[in-house]
Write a protein that holds these residues in place. Structure first.
Motif, PDB file in Angstrom:
ATOM      1  N   ARG A  89       0.859  -1.182   0.000  1.00 34.23           N
ATOM      2  CA  ARG A  89       0.000   0.000   0.000  1.00 34.23           C
ATOM      3  C   ARG A  89       0.896   1.233   0.000  1.00 34.23           C
ATOM      4  O   ARG A  89       1.687   1.432   0.916  1.00 34.23           O
ATOM      5  N   GLU A  90       0.777   2.070  -1.029  1.00 35.01           N
ATOM      6  CA  GLU A  90       1.618   3.268  -1.118  1.00 35.01           C
ATOM      7  C   GLU A  90       0.858   4.480  -0.598  1.00 35.01           C
ATOM      8  O   GLU A  90      -0.314   4.687  -0.928  1.00 35.01           O
ATOM      9  N   GLU A  91       1.530   5.273   0.229  1.00 30.31           N
ATOM     10  CA  GLU A  91       0.949   6.479   0.812  1.00 30.31           C
ATOM     11  C   GLU A  91       1.910   7.642   0.615  1.00 30.31           C
ATOM     12  O   GLU A  91       3.122   7.506   0.829  1.00 30.31           O
TER      13      GLU A  91
ATOM     14  N   GLY B 110      -3.616   4.543   9.331  1.00 30.47           N
ATOM     15  CA  GLY B 110      -3.558   5.597   8.329  1.00 30.47           C
ATOM     16  C   GLY B 110      -2.856   6.852   8.810  1.00 30.47           C
ATOM     17  O   GLY B 110      -2.074   6.842   9.765  1.00 30.47           O
ATOM     18  N   PHE B 111      -3.157   7.967   8.131  1.00 32.45           N
ATOM     19  CA  PHE B 111      -2.460   9.235   8.349  1.00 32.45           C
ATOM     20  C   PHE B 111      -3.202  10.107   9.361  1.00 32.45           C
ATOM     21  O   PHE B 111      -4.424  10.188   9.353  1.00 32.45           O
TER      22      PHE B 111
ATOM     23  N   TYR C 291       1.930   8.264  10.785  1.00 35.52           N
ATOM     24  CA  TYR C 291       1.356   7.178  10.001  1.00 35.52           C
ATOM     25  C   TYR C 291       1.326   5.916  10.851  1.00 35.52           C
ATOM     26  O   TYR C 291       2.364   5.488  11.385  1.00 35.52           O
TER      27      TYR C 291
ATOM     28  N   THR D  37       3.610  -1.164   3.785  1.00 38.30           N
ATOM     29  CA  THR D  37       3.388   0.231   3.414  1.00 38.30           C
ATOM     30  C   THR D  37       4.632   0.832   2.788  1.00 38.30           C
ATOM     31  O   THR D  37       5.736   0.656   3.300  1.00 38.30           O
TER      32      THR D  37
ATOM     33  N   THR E 157       0.522   2.038  10.586  1.00 37.40           N
ATOM     34  CA  THR E 157       0.290   0.925   9.674  1.00 37.40           C
ATOM     35  C   THR E 157      -0.672  -0.089  10.285  1.00 37.40           C
ATOM     36  O   THR E 157      -0.710  -0.268  11.517  1.00 37.40           O
TER      37      THR E 157
ATOM     38  N   LEU F 205       5.853   4.456   2.143  1.00 35.42           N
ATOM     39  CA  LEU F 205       5.644   5.885   2.354  1.00 35.42           C
ATOM     40  C   LEU F 205       6.538   6.660   1.390  1.00 35.42           C
ATOM     41  O   LEU F 205       7.746   6.439   1.356  1.00 35.42           O
TER      42      LEU F 205
END
Length: 380
Positions: free
Chosen positions: A137-139, A338-339, A348, A370, A350, A372
């Motif tokens: 999952r990219e954030e 999340g953020f 953040y 994740t 996870t 980031l």
């Protein structure tokens, strides 16, 4: 856990078992079956050794017990929701001058049976999701003080691996391969590596040796490391190429970024060094971006007060079940996944890359690896 189990058990007995038109012996048997689920952790502890979540029991036993407990747990919440609906119907009947009938009781019992069947299916689906290898999952995280040279800097985040009887070396290797495929600048592991002693579980974490990142692999302890022989693990994990940050920090990326890490609040219970964010950032050049690695997100207000730009945490597993995550957040200073923006600091949290064998269930809250990606800005 004992009190929680007793509360759930009492409610299910009163609302789902006693209303049944069955011989008292059958009701006693159903109550006993519910009690075995309610006190699952304590029963397994009798057979599973020193860890209360019994990580050394055979896989079929652990998965079967987890499914059984998940059915009980989910049935409680489904039943409570249905009872709210029943209460509304009864209030309407009272206002209309209607009395509760035998048919109302029969329909209620049938609804309870349907809820139990639903809980059984949801538990199976949740365990299948909980034991799956996580996707990436990219954030994008905006940091106001990020220098232009670090625009697009990537951090691969792993957390809550919980290596044990269910999470073996093969699963860890699959997670490592997916993390490496991201070609991150930095890889961090935000605690809870394991459930068990080094002699039993060290081999399961060997694939972590294969983690690759431009500026290295760093980690911090989680609360489960303290339950599993903290000092032994702090000696073992660096042999896998992981630089463990115990209230210390390192400046990397040409002096542009300082990564600090702290111990876990559980340390105090074991007479060990408590988290020291100020000490971890001691001597940090003022111009560097300050990133804190802390297993528990509830340390975020203190980290923000110490001038951290970004905190990365795990611990919550994202709440495991959609909806239930709001309750988990209440026990973690309002943070669950999340953020978040905490003052001027980004946080953040996870959802974790692994599972805890005590409750390996995920519904609507998948695990994650994740990535980031840091960018300049202040919006989040």
């Amino acid at each position: 856990m004992l009190l929680f189990g007793f509360i759930l058990l009492s409610y299910i007995i009163c609302r789902a078992i006693l209303p049944l038109r069955l011989h008292w012996g059958w009701k006693a048997g159903l109550a006993l079956a519910a009690a075995l689920a309610a006190f699952k952790f304590h029963i397994l502890h009798w057979f599973g050794g020193e860890m209360f979540f019994a990580p050394e029991l055979p896989v079929p036993v652990l998965l079967g017990a987890a499914w059984y407990y998940a059915v009980f747990f989910l049935f409680f919440f489904l039943l409570a929701g249905a009872d709210i609906g029943r209460g509304i119907v009864l209030a309407w009947m009272f206002c209309r001058g209607r009395k509760r009938t035998e048919r109302f009781r029969v329909v209620g019992n049938r609804v309870n049976l349907a809820l139990l069947a639903g809980a059984m299916m949801l538990a199976a689906i949740g365990i299948a999701a909980g034991t799956a290898v996580p996707e990436v999952r990219e954030e994008r995280i905006e940091l106001e003080r990020l220098p232009q040279e670090l625009e697009g800097f990537t951090i691969a985040v792993l957390a809550d691996l919980h290596a044990d009887t269910l999470t073996r070396a093969g699963r860890i290797r699959a997670i490592v391969e997916r993390a490496n495929a991201c070609s991150p600048d930095l890889t961090v592991i935000a605690g809870d590596f394991v459930d068990g002693r080094v002699v039993e579980r060290g081999a399961e974490l060997r694939p972590l040796e294969e983690l690759r990142a431009k500026y290295g692999v760093f980690g911090v302890p989680g609360n489960h490391e303290y339950y599993s022989g903290y000092r032994e693990w702090m000696r073992f994990l660096p042999t896998l190429g992981i630089r463990m940050l115990e209230n210390t920090g390192e400046t990397i990326a040409g002096g542009r970024l300082t990564l600090a890490g702290v111990t876990d609040p559980a340390a105090v219970r074991f007479g060990l060094e408590a988290p020291d964010i100020r000490g971890a950032f001691a001597g940090t050049p003022a111009e560097t971006v300050k990133v804190l690695l802390a297993h528990q997100p509830k340390l975020a207000p203190e980290a923000a007060a110490e001038g951290a730009d970004l905190q990365i945490s795990g611990h919550t597993h994202g709440g495991l079940i959609l909806g239930f995550d709001r309750l988990v957040a209440r026990f973690n200073a309002g943070f669950v996944s999340g953020f978040y923006r905490v003052g001027a600091m980004a946080l953040y949290v996870t959802r974790g890359s692994g599972m805890w064998n005590g409750f390996p269930v995920r519904l609507g809250v998948p695990s994650e690896i994740t990535l980031l990606r840091l960018t300049r800005g202040g919006g989040g």
